[in-house]
Each structure stands twice: as structure tokens, then as C-alpha cells.
Write a protein that holds these residues in place. Structure first.
Motif, PDB file in Angstrom:
ATOM      1  N   ASP A 335       0.996  -0.799 -10.808  1.00 22.88           N
ATOM      2  CA  ASP A 335       1.362  -0.811  -9.393  1.00 22.88           C
ATOM      3  C   ASP A 335       0.534   0.318  -8.477  1.00 22.88           C
ATOM      4  O   ASP A 335       0.236   1.304  -9.157  1.00 22.88           O
ATOM      5  CB  ASP A 335       2.708  -0.143  -9.206  1.00 22.88           C
ATOM      6  CG  ASP A 335       3.675  -1.223  -9.516  1.00 22.88           C
ATOM      7  OD1 ASP A 335       3.578  -2.615  -9.293  1.00 22.88           O
ATOM      8  OD2 ASP A 335       4.798  -1.002 -10.015  1.00 22.88           O
ATOM      9  N   VAL A 336      -0.242  -0.200  -7.766  1.00 22.67           N
ATOM     10  CA  VAL A 336      -1.301   0.798  -7.083  1.00 22.67           C
ATOM     11  C   VAL A 336      -0.579   1.226  -5.746  1.00 22.67           C
ATOM     12  O   VAL A 336      -0.071   0.498  -5.007  1.00 22.67           O
ATOM     13  CB  VAL A 336      -2.754  -0.035  -6.763  1.00 22.67           C
ATOM     14  CG1 VAL A 336      -3.653   0.877  -5.897  1.00 22.67           C
ATOM     15  CG2 VAL A 336      -3.131  -0.581  -7.938  1.00 22.67           C
ATOM     16  N   LYS A 370     -11.042   8.600  -6.596  1.00 21.62           N
ATOM     17  CA  LYS A 370     -10.457   9.548  -7.382  1.00 21.62           C
ATOM     18  C   LYS A 370      -8.846   9.082  -7.564  1.00 21.62           C
ATOM     19  O   LYS A 370      -8.095   8.249  -6.593  1.00 21.62           O
ATOM     20  CB  LYS A 370     -10.071  10.635  -6.614  1.00 21.62           C
ATOM     21  CG  LYS A 370     -11.575  11.327  -6.390  1.00 21.62           C
ATOM     22  CD  LYS A 370     -11.445  12.588  -5.352  1.00 21.62           C
ATOM     23  CE  LYS A 370     -12.853  13.241  -4.887  1.00 21.62           C
ATOM     24  NZ  LYS A 370     -12.649  14.124  -4.011  1.00 21.62           N
ATOM     25  N   PHE A 371      -8.181   9.093  -8.675  1.00 23.83           N
ATOM     26  CA  PHE A 371      -7.202   8.361  -8.996  1.00 23.83           C
ATOM     27  C   PHE A 371      -6.306   9.201 -10.072  1.00 23.83           C
ATOM     28  O   PHE A 371      -6.724  10.354 -10.806  1.00 23.83           O
ATOM     29  CB  PHE A 371      -7.380   7.069  -9.546  1.00 23.83           C
ATOM     30  CG  PHE A 371      -8.063   7.256 -10.643  1.00 23.83           C
ATOM     31  CD1 PHE A 371      -7.897   7.470 -11.999  1.00 23.83           C
ATOM     32  CD2 PHE A 371      -9.566   6.745 -10.170  1.00 23.83           C
ATOM     33  CE1 PHE A 371      -8.844   7.261 -12.991  1.00 23.83           C
ATOM     34  CE2 PHE A 371     -10.527   6.828 -11.422  1.00 23.83           C
ATOM     35  CZ  PHE A 371     -10.153   6.999 -12.655  1.00 23.83           C
ATOM     36  N   ARG A 372      -4.861   9.191 -10.356  1.00 21.98           N
ATOM     37  CA  ARG A 372      -4.382   9.514 -11.654  1.00 21.98           C
ATOM     38  C   ARG A 372      -3.305   8.278 -12.099  1.00 21.98           C
ATOM     39  O   ARG A 372      -2.673   7.494 -11.023  1.00 21.98           O
ATOM     40  CB  ARG A 372      -3.464  10.824 -11.291  1.00 21.98           C
ATOM     41  CG  ARG A 372      -2.374  10.593 -10.346  1.00 21.98           C
ATOM     42  CD  ARG A 372      -1.599  11.898 -10.174  1.00 21.98           C
ATOM     43  NE  ARG A 372      -0.545  11.702  -9.291  1.00 21.98           N
ATOM     44  CZ  ARG A 372      -0.439  12.184  -7.787  1.00 21.98           C
ATOM     45  NH1 ARG A 372      -1.765  12.923  -7.539  1.00 21.98           N
ATOM     46  NH2 ARG A 372       0.502  12.055  -7.123  1.00 21.98           N
ATOM     47  N   LEU A 373      -3.252   8.292 -13.328  1.00 24.70           N
ATOM     48  CA  LEU A 373      -2.333   7.156 -13.893  1.00 24.70           C
ATOM     49  C   LEU A 373      -1.076   7.752 -14.291  1.00 24.70           C
ATOM     50  O   LEU A 373      -1.051   8.760 -14.887  1.00 24.70           O
ATOM     51  CB  LEU A 373      -3.049   6.412 -15.179  1.00 24.70           C
ATOM     52  CG  LEU A 373      -2.269   5.405 -15.657  1.00 24.70           C
ATOM     53  CD1 LEU A 373      -2.236   4.189 -14.733  1.00 24.70           C
ATOM     54  CD2 LEU A 373      -3.197   4.808 -16.861  1.00 24.70           C
ATOM     55  N   LEU A 379      -0.825   3.545 -10.861  1.00 25.24           N
ATOM     56  CA  LEU A 379      -1.929   4.087 -10.680  1.00 25.24           C
ATOM     57  C   LEU A 379      -2.124   4.440  -9.051  1.00 25.24           C
ATOM     58  O   LEU A 379      -2.067   3.783  -8.181  1.00 25.24           O
ATOM     59  CB  LEU A 379      -3.199   2.857 -10.656  1.00 25.24           C
ATOM     60  CG  LEU A 379      -4.575   3.320 -10.517  1.00 25.24           C
ATOM     61  CD1 LEU A 379      -4.823   4.163 -11.524  1.00 25.24           C
ATOM     62  CD2 LEU A 379      -5.359   2.096 -10.672  1.00 25.24           C
ATOM     63  N   VAL A 380      -2.288   5.867  -8.918  1.00 20.81           N
ATOM     64  CA  VAL A 380      -2.296   6.477  -7.542  1.00 20.81           C
ATOM     65  C   VAL A 380      -3.549   6.757  -7.083  1.00 20.81           C
ATOM     66  O   VAL A 380      -4.448   7.359  -7.942  1.00 20.81           O
ATOM     67  CB  VAL A 380      -1.343   7.798  -7.611  1.00 20.81           C
ATOM     68  CG1 VAL A 380      -1.483   8.411  -6.324  1.00 20.81           C
ATOM     69  CG2 VAL A 380       0.012   7.692  -8.264  1.00 20.81           C
ATOM     70  N   VAL A 381      -4.032   5.943  -6.369  1.00 18.58           N
ATOM     71  CA  VAL A 381      -5.340   6.447  -5.575  1.00 18.58           C
ATOM     72  C   VAL A 381      -5.330   7.598  -4.609  1.00 18.58           C
ATOM     73  O   VAL A 381      -4.640   7.630  -3.531  1.00 18.58           O
ATOM     74  CB  VAL A 381      -5.830   5.139  -4.946  1.00 18.58           C
ATOM     75  CG1 VAL A 381      -7.506   5.381  -4.372  1.00 18.58           C
ATOM     76  CG2 VAL A 381      -5.868   3.892  -6.072  1.00 18.58           C
ATOM     77  N   LEU A 382      -6.187   8.749  -4.913  1.00 14.59           N
ATOM     78  CA  LEU A 382      -6.033   9.882  -4.439  1.00 14.59           C
ATOM     79  C   LEU A 382      -7.331   9.741  -2.834  1.00 14.59           C
ATOM     80  O   LEU A 382      -8.168   8.958  -2.901  1.00 14.59           O
ATOM     81  CB  LEU A 382      -6.554  11.026  -5.126  1.00 14.59           C
ATOM     82  CG  LEU A 382      -5.478  11.157  -6.327  1.00 14.59           C
ATOM     83  CD1 LEU A 382      -5.903  12.270  -7.102  1.00 14.59           C
ATOM     84  CD2 LEU A 382      -4.118  11.302  -5.846  1.00 14.59           C
TER      85      LEU A 382
END
Length: 383
Positions: A335-336, A370-373, A379-382
Motif C-alpha cells: 500500500d503506497v 524518499k520513503f520508508r517501508l 510504503l510511505v513516500v516522503l
């Protein structure tokens, strides 16, 4: 060069080398070098040794070049051979050496929280409502639908083999559905081949009627229609469009989160309509867009880009981050989530779909994504 081969590059020197390899003239030199020496390597070679052998000749040519003053903002090059070395240097996980198309050599060190790429996964719903999980079902005959035998082959595709009269089977419908992270290949009773992308479905009779062949699809599919001039092949596209075929190969993308239904003709001829309001006839190499602004034709679409998913690649040529993330979401079943809107980043290039999510994210990070899983496959897009 000796510094690289001894494994003593500093992080700054390592990045300078990557930036240097991203220059078009250097990539072309690398392309020529690798093609000339392809026969010297095998996929059984150990990665560090092979990497050194490939890069040594290139470094001899370019070690005196200055690093570019402005970093190149691209995901990965269209040239698969140059992209191979960028992946070697950037992730240490894949080496592409096969001529024409890359063959992955997978390293063993992967994060425990990593996400594997998609694969052959699908659920077949039979006419009586029974559901068959194909990725865990043994090869061989899996069902009898009227006089049609349904077989799962050793290469992981579904095949329908009708026998005798169609009267007992023409009214029986089956549905093949792929989840996110799945794809599947089915051969319909008339010999038509259908390749389903992830999060897609096709519903079809287990034996076609005498006057026409009709199926319904959603999501994305590539279809090679068996020629039967007296029996047209009709495709209902998710209730939002229709395609009429006599004998051809085409790709249709009807994901509801895309702006339009996109139908691309590879060969033959098809008639495309949007809810019956408008229709166009496509010639080979043309594409129809059915969206809120009506039905339009693109005369010179990028066929390689359209067919990349079926050929095992992501093609991100001139693609915005939003579309990139939609493809990643479907293929890796994640899930993005955007923390503060979608960053305005556009990509170029092509990369294998047969890599772990962590390796793909390392490549995206080079394009300043930039992201963090997080847990739960988020999957979080910063910003």
C-alpha cells in the motif's frame, strides 16, 4: 582504478563513479565494452570477481574524466548493459549478462523485511462457484467443465481443451483473477492466449458459441486472438468499453486508478468503442485512449513501454512518480501512502520486475525519492 578493484572506494568516490557512469557517452562506451566481452562471463561467476572484470576495461578509459557538475536525475538507463553496472554498484544484488535481455544473478544477502516480486498467482473460479488457488494446485487436470478439460501445465499456465459438442459448455463461465503481486497466462478454448497482469481478471465461457467469442476483462491484459474469420472475438472492458477483433494481438489497460482505458494494437485490426458512444478502428502500432475527454488515437505510441510488463520489465520512460508507485503497488502488493502529496519527479529507463522491492527502492532513491517501508506492507513516500 586500483582503488576500486581493491574495494577501498570511499562513499563519495563511489557516488562519483555512479554519476560518471550515468553520462550518455560513458554509458555508450560501457554498452560497447560489455557487448564485445559478453562471451567471457557466465551467470555462475562469483559476483565480486565478475564485477571487477567487467568494470576494469571501462575504468581504464574513463578514470581521468571529471565527475559531472550536476547530478543526472534519472532512474536507470534505457541501455540494459549500462544499467547492469549501475545496479551492481548501487545494490550489489543483480548482474545482467545475457544478450538482448538481462538474466538476474541474485545475491543471498537480503533484508528480512524485504518484499519479493510478484509471480504466477491466480484464483480460478469455476462455473459452480468453486475457487481453485492455482499457485498451490498441482500440475495436470484440475477440473472438467462440461466437455472441456481444464489443465494446469508444467510451465504454470492454464489451458482449456474442449471436446465434442459445445452445447453443454457454452453457457458455463469461468473467471481467472490475479491478485496484487500476481500474473497468469491462460489459453482459452479457441486457442487464444491471454496474459493477465497483476490485479486483473478475465471471465470467459469454457467453450465458445458458434457465432461469436465473448470475454470480459478488468485490469490489464495482453491478448493474442486465434483467427476465426466467421467468429468475431468480442471483449467487454470492465463495462466501460468494448473491443471487436477478428484475429490480432493487442494490449488493454483498464485499471480504474488510471486516467483512461488504453488499448494498443500490436498487429491485425480491432474496433474500439467507449460505452458505445464513439468508436475507432486501429491500425497496427496505434493506440486508443478512452477517457473523460472522449476517444482519441495515438499514432506512434511506445510499444516497448506498453509491452514491458509482459516481457518482465518496468518501463518508466517519461513516467511520473504517481504512475511508478501505482505499478509498484500492484506488483509488490504494498500500500503506497504519500505523507504530503505526490512529489513532482519524472523518470527515464527500464528495470527488471524480477527484483526484490528493496533493490528497486535503492534505484528510486538515486532519483531523490524518499520513503520508508513500514509493517503491514506500507510504503510511505516522503516529501
Amino acid at each position: 582504478m586500483n582503488t576500486y578493484l581493491s574495494g577501498k572506494l570511499t562513499p563519495q568516490q563511489h557516488q562519483e563513479l555512479i554519476s560518471l557512469l550515468e553520462q550518455e557517452d560513458v554509458a555508450n562506451e560501457l554498452d560497447q565494452l560489455l557487448r564485445a566481452s559478453a562471451g567471457e562471463f557466465t551467470i555462475d561467476d562469483e559476483l565480486p570477481a565478475t564485477e571487477n572484470r567487467i568494470i576494469q576495461g571501462l575504468l581504464q578509459k574513463i578514470e581521468q574524466r571529471p565527475a559531472p557538475s550536476t547530478p543526472v536525475k534519472r532512474l536507470i538507463r534505457k541501455w540494459s548493459w549500462a544499467a547492469a553496472v549501475l545496479l551492481i554498484l548501487g545494490t550489489g544484488a543483480y548482474l545482467w549478462l545475457a544478450k538482448g535481455r538481462p538474466t538476474p544473478v541474485v545475491a543471498s544477502r537480503l533484508p528480512l523485511s524485504d518484499v519479493a516480486p510478484g509471480g504466477n498467482k491466480a484464483v480460478l473460479t469455476l462455473a459452480d462457484g468453486r475457487a481453485v488457488l492455482l499457485d498451490s494446485t498441482a500440475n495436470g487436470t484440475i477440473a472438467l467443465q462440461g466437455s472441456t478439460t481444464v489443465v494446469k501445465s508444467s510451465d504454470g499456465q492454464l489451458i482449456y481443451r474442449p471436446k465434442g459438442s459445445t452445447a453443454t459448455t457454452a453457457g458455463l463461465l469461468n473467471t481467472l483473477r490475479t491478485p496484487r503481486g500476481g500474473q497468469y497466462h491462460v489459453t482459452l478454448p479457441d486457442g487464444t492466449g491471454v496474459w493477465l497482469n497483476s490485479a486483473s481478471a478475465i471471465t470467459y465461457p469454457t467453450s465458445f458459441a458458434d457465432d461469436q467469442r465473448k470475454v470480459s476483462i478488468s485490469g490489464e491484459a495482453y491478448i493474442e486472438v486465434a483467427t476465426q474469420k466467421d467468429k468475431p472475438f468480442l471483449v467487454d472492458v470492465d463495462g466501460r468499453g468494448a473491443i471487436e477483433v477478428l484475429g490480432t494481438a493487442f494490449n488493454v489497460n483498464s485499471y480504474v486508478d488510471e486516467a483512461a482505458i488504453t488499448t494498443t494494437l500490436i498487429n491485425g485490426g480491432i474496433r474500439v468503442s467507449d460505452r458505445g458512444l464513439h468508436q475507432v478502428i486501429l491500425k497496427p502500432g496505434e493506440q486508443a485512449h478512452a477517457g473523460t475527454d472522449g476517444l482519441t488515437i495515438v499514432h506512434h505510441p511506445d510499444i516497448d513501454k506498453v509491452m514491458a510488463w509482459k516481457n518482465g520489465f518496468f518501463n518508466f520512460e517519461n513516467v511520473h512518480l504517481g504512475e511508478v508507485m501505482r505499478q509498484i503497488q500492484r506488483w509488490y502488493d504494498v500500500d503506497v501512502i504519500y505523507e504530503k502529496g505526490i512529489p513532482d519527479i519524472q523518470f527515464e529507463g527500464e528495470i527488471s520486475r524480477n527484483i526484490k522491492l528493496s533493490d528497486l527502492l535503492k534505484v528510486l532513491a538515486r532519483a531523490e525519492v524518499k520513503f520508508r517501508l513500514e509493517e503491514g506492507r506500507r510504503l510511505v513516500v516522503l516529501p
